[in-house]
Scaffold this motif. Structure first.
Motif, PDB file in Angstrom:
ATOM      1  N   GLY A  69       0.784  -1.227   0.000  1.00 59.17           N
ATOM      2  CA  GLY A  69       0.000   0.000   0.000  1.00 59.17           C
ATOM      3  C   GLY A  69       0.814   1.274   0.000  1.00 59.17           C
ATOM      4  O   GLY A  69       2.042   1.270   0.101  1.00 59.17           O
ATOM      5  N   ALA A  70       0.080   2.410  -0.095  1.00 57.97           N
ATOM      6  CA  ALA A  70       0.705   3.723  -0.139  1.00 57.97           C
ATOM      7  C   ALA A  70       1.321   4.085   1.206  1.00 57.97           C
ATOM      8  O   ALA A  70       2.278   4.855   1.271  1.00 57.97           O
ATOM      9  CB  ALA A  70      -0.321   4.773  -0.551  1.00 57.97           C
ATOM     10  N   ASP A  71       0.791   3.530   2.288  1.00 53.33           N
ATOM     11  CA  ASP A  71       1.329   3.803   3.628  1.00 53.33           C
ATOM     12  C   ASP A  71       2.561   2.961   3.937  1.00 53.33           C
ATOM     13  O   ASP A  71       3.129   3.067   5.027  1.00 53.33           O
ATOM     14  CB  ASP A  71       0.262   3.530   4.687  1.00 53.33           C
ATOM     15  N   LYS A  72       2.938   2.098   3.016  1.00 55.50           N
ATOM     16  CA  LYS A  72       4.115   1.235   3.138  1.00 55.50           C
ATOM     17  C   LYS A  72       4.064   0.366   4.394  1.00 55.50           C
ATOM     18  O   LYS A  72       5.021   0.279   5.160  1.00 55.50           O
ATOM     19  CB  LYS A  72       5.399   2.043   3.075  1.00 55.50           C
ATOM     20  N   ILE A  73       2.929  -0.262   4.575  1.00 57.76           N
ATOM     21  CA  ILE A  73       2.740  -1.178   5.691  1.00 57.76           C
ATOM     22  C   ILE A  73       3.568  -2.432   5.435  1.00 57.76           C
ATOM     23  O   ILE A  73       3.627  -2.930   4.303  1.00 57.76           O
ATOM     24  CB  ILE A  73       1.254  -1.528   5.859  1.00 57.76           C
ATOM     25  N   LYS A  74       4.198  -2.972   6.463  1.00 51.21           N
ATOM     26  CA  LYS A  74       5.014  -4.177   6.321  1.00 51.21           C
ATOM     27  C   LYS A  74       4.231  -5.380   6.835  1.00 51.21           C
ATOM     28  O   LYS A  74       3.686  -5.360   7.932  1.00 51.21           O
ATOM     29  CB  LYS A  74       6.326  -4.033   7.086  1.00 51.21           C
ATOM     30  N   LEU A  75       4.184  -6.429   6.014  1.00 49.30           N
ATOM     31  CA  LEU A  75       3.529  -7.688   6.363  1.00 49.30           C
ATOM     32  C   LEU A  75       4.520  -8.822   6.212  1.00 49.30           C
ATOM     33  O   LEU A  75       5.374  -8.795   5.331  1.00 49.30           O
ATOM     34  CB  LEU A  75       2.341  -7.976   5.433  1.00 49.30           C
ATOM     35  N   GLN A  76       4.365  -9.825   7.057  1.00 50.46           N
ATOM     36  CA  GLN A  76       5.155 -11.039   6.893  1.00 50.46           C
ATOM     37  C   GLN A  76       4.216 -12.137   6.411  1.00 50.46           C
ATOM     38  O   GLN A  76       3.156 -12.361   7.001  1.00 50.46           O
ATOM     39  CB  GLN A  76       5.821 -11.446   8.197  1.00 50.46           C
ATOM     40  N   VAL A  77       4.619 -12.803   5.325  1.00 48.92           N
ATOM     41  CA  VAL A  77       3.836 -13.911   4.774  1.00 48.92           C
ATOM     42  C   VAL A  77       4.768 -15.088   4.504  1.00 48.92           C
ATOM     43  O   VAL A  77       5.971 -14.917   4.338  1.00 48.92           O
ATOM     44  CB  VAL A  77       3.089 -13.521   3.470  1.00 48.92           C
ATOM     45  N   SER A  78       4.186 -16.260   4.458  1.00 48.24           N
ATOM     46  CA  SER A  78       4.960 -17.464   4.124  1.00 48.24           C
ATOM     47  C   SER A  78       5.220 -17.502   2.624  1.00 48.24           C
ATOM     48  O   SER A  78       4.420 -17.021   1.824  1.00 48.24           O
ATOM     49  CB  SER A  78       4.193 -18.712   4.533  1.00 48.24           C
ATOM     50  N   LYS A  79       6.324 -18.099   2.264  1.00 46.94           N
ATOM     51  CA  LYS A  79       6.699 -18.190   0.855  1.00 46.94           C
ATOM     52  C   LYS A  79       5.680 -18.985   0.041  1.00 46.94           C
ATOM     53  O   LYS A  79       5.423 -18.671  -1.109  1.00 46.94           O
ATOM     54  CB  LYS A  79       8.087 -18.831   0.735  1.00 46.94           C
ATOM     55  N   TRP A  80       5.050 -19.987   0.666  1.00 41.38           N
ATOM     56  CA  TRP A  80       4.068 -20.795  -0.060  1.00 41.38           C
ATOM     57  C   TRP A  80       2.827 -19.990  -0.417  1.00 41.38           C
ATOM     58  O   TRP A  80       2.032 -20.414  -1.256  1.00 41.38           O
ATOM     59  CB  TRP A  80       3.689 -22.057   0.714  1.00 41.38           C
ATOM     60  N   ALA A  81       2.627 -18.804   0.192  1.00 44.05           N
ATOM     61  CA  ALA A  81       1.454 -17.980  -0.070  1.00 44.05           C
ATOM     62  C   ALA A  81       1.612 -17.101  -1.310  1.00 44.05           C
ATOM     63  O   ALA A  81       0.668 -16.423  -1.685  1.00 44.05           O
ATOM     64  CB  ALA A  81       1.132 -17.121   1.143  1.00 44.05           C
ATOM     65  N   VAL A  82       2.772 -17.118  -1.939  1.00 40.87           N
ATOM     66  CA  VAL A  82       2.981 -16.315  -3.142  1.00 40.87           C
ATOM     67  C   VAL A  82       2.277 -16.983  -4.310  1.00 40.87           C
ATOM     68  O   VAL A  82       2.515 -18.144  -4.623  1.00 40.87           O
ATOM     69  CB  VAL A  82       4.486 -16.132  -3.446  1.00 40.87           C
ATOM     70  N   GLY A  83       1.382 -16.226  -4.959  1.00 42.79           N
ATOM     71  CA  GLY A  83       0.637 -16.745  -6.094  1.00 42.79           C
ATOM     72  C   GLY A  83       1.316 -16.481  -7.417  1.00 42.79           C
ATOM     73  O   GLY A  83       1.371 -17.342  -8.291  1.00 42.79           O
ATOM     74  N   SER A  84       1.861 -15.256  -7.580  1.00 43.39           N
ATOM     75  CA  SER A  84       2.528 -14.911  -8.827  1.00 43.39           C
ATOM     76  C   SER A  84       3.433 -13.708  -8.628  1.00 43.39           C
ATOM     77  O   SER A  84       3.308 -12.973  -7.657  1.00 43.39           O
ATOM     78  CB  SER A  84       1.507 -14.626  -9.933  1.00 43.39           C
ATOM     79  N   VAL A  85       4.317 -13.510  -9.581  1.00 42.77           N
ATOM     80  CA  VAL A  85       5.212 -12.365  -9.591  1.00 42.77           C
ATOM     81  C   VAL A  85       4.722 -11.426 -10.684  1.00 42.77           C
ATOM     82  O   VAL A  85       4.494 -11.860 -11.824  1.00 42.77           O
ATOM     83  CB  VAL A  85       6.677 -12.794  -9.866  1.00 42.77           C
ATOM     84  N   LYS A  86       4.530 -10.154 -10.328  1.00 40.23           N
ATOM     85  CA  LYS A  86       4.071  -9.160 -11.308  1.00 40.23           C
ATOM     86  C   LYS A  86       5.256  -8.664 -12.114  1.00 40.23           C
ATOM     87  O   LYS A  86       6.359  -8.514 -11.588  1.00 40.23           O
ATOM     88  CB  LYS A  86       3.406  -7.971 -10.612  1.00 40.23           C
ATOM     89  N   GLU A  87       4.991  -8.373 -13.370  1.00 40.55           N
ATOM     90  CA  GLU A  87       6.008  -7.763 -14.218  1.00 40.55           C
ATOM     91  C   GLU A  87       6.069  -6.271 -13.896  1.00 40.55           C
ATOM     92  O   GLU A  87       5.047  -5.629 -13.699  1.00 40.55           O
ATOM     93  CB  GLU A  87       5.674  -7.951 -15.704  1.00 40.55           C
ATOM     94  N   ASN A  88       7.271  -5.718 -13.802  1.00 36.88           N
ATOM     95  CA  ASN A  88       7.421  -4.289 -13.459  1.00 36.88           C
ATOM     96  C   ASN A  88       7.072  -3.414 -14.617  1.00 36.88           C
ATOM     97  O   ASN A  88       7.169  -3.536 -15.698  1.00 36.88           O
ATOM     98  CB  ASN A  88       8.839  -3.995 -12.979  1.00 36.88           C
TER      99      ASN A  88
END
Length: 88
Positions: A69-88
């Motif tokens: 987000g715009a507020d630059k909130i930091k979250l910790q997630v497990s690696k298995w929760a990654v669905g996809s990588v966005k293209e820049n």
């Protein structure tokens, strides 16, 4: 004699079709997802399987720290929760 083998042959054919249409594509997809998750690096923009969009700040073993987000909130997630990588 040939009728006894026809049932076995049909079962083998059906298993072969089942394998090549369902099992093998799923194994290939799982292997591709595992490869994508192992190649994650700091700075990648990702989408989690829960729909959260964020940028990777830190990778420690199986835990990623994301900036969200715009507020630059930091979250910790497990690696298995990654669905996809966005293209820049």
């Amino acid at each position: 004699m040939p009728q006894q083998y026809s049932g076995i042959i049909m079962m083998v054919v059906f298993f072969g079709i089942f394998y090549f249409l369902l099992i093998r594509p799923q194994q290939k997809k799982n292997k591709e997802i595992q490869r994508m998750r192992s190649e994650l690096k700091v700075g990648d923009n990702i989408i989690t399987i829960g729909g959260i969009h964020g940028k990777i700040l830190n990778i420690k073993d199986e835990v990623l720290t994301l900036e969200v987000g715009a507020d630059k909130i930091k979250l910790q997630v497990s690696k298995w929760a990654v669905g996809s990588v966005k293209e820049n």
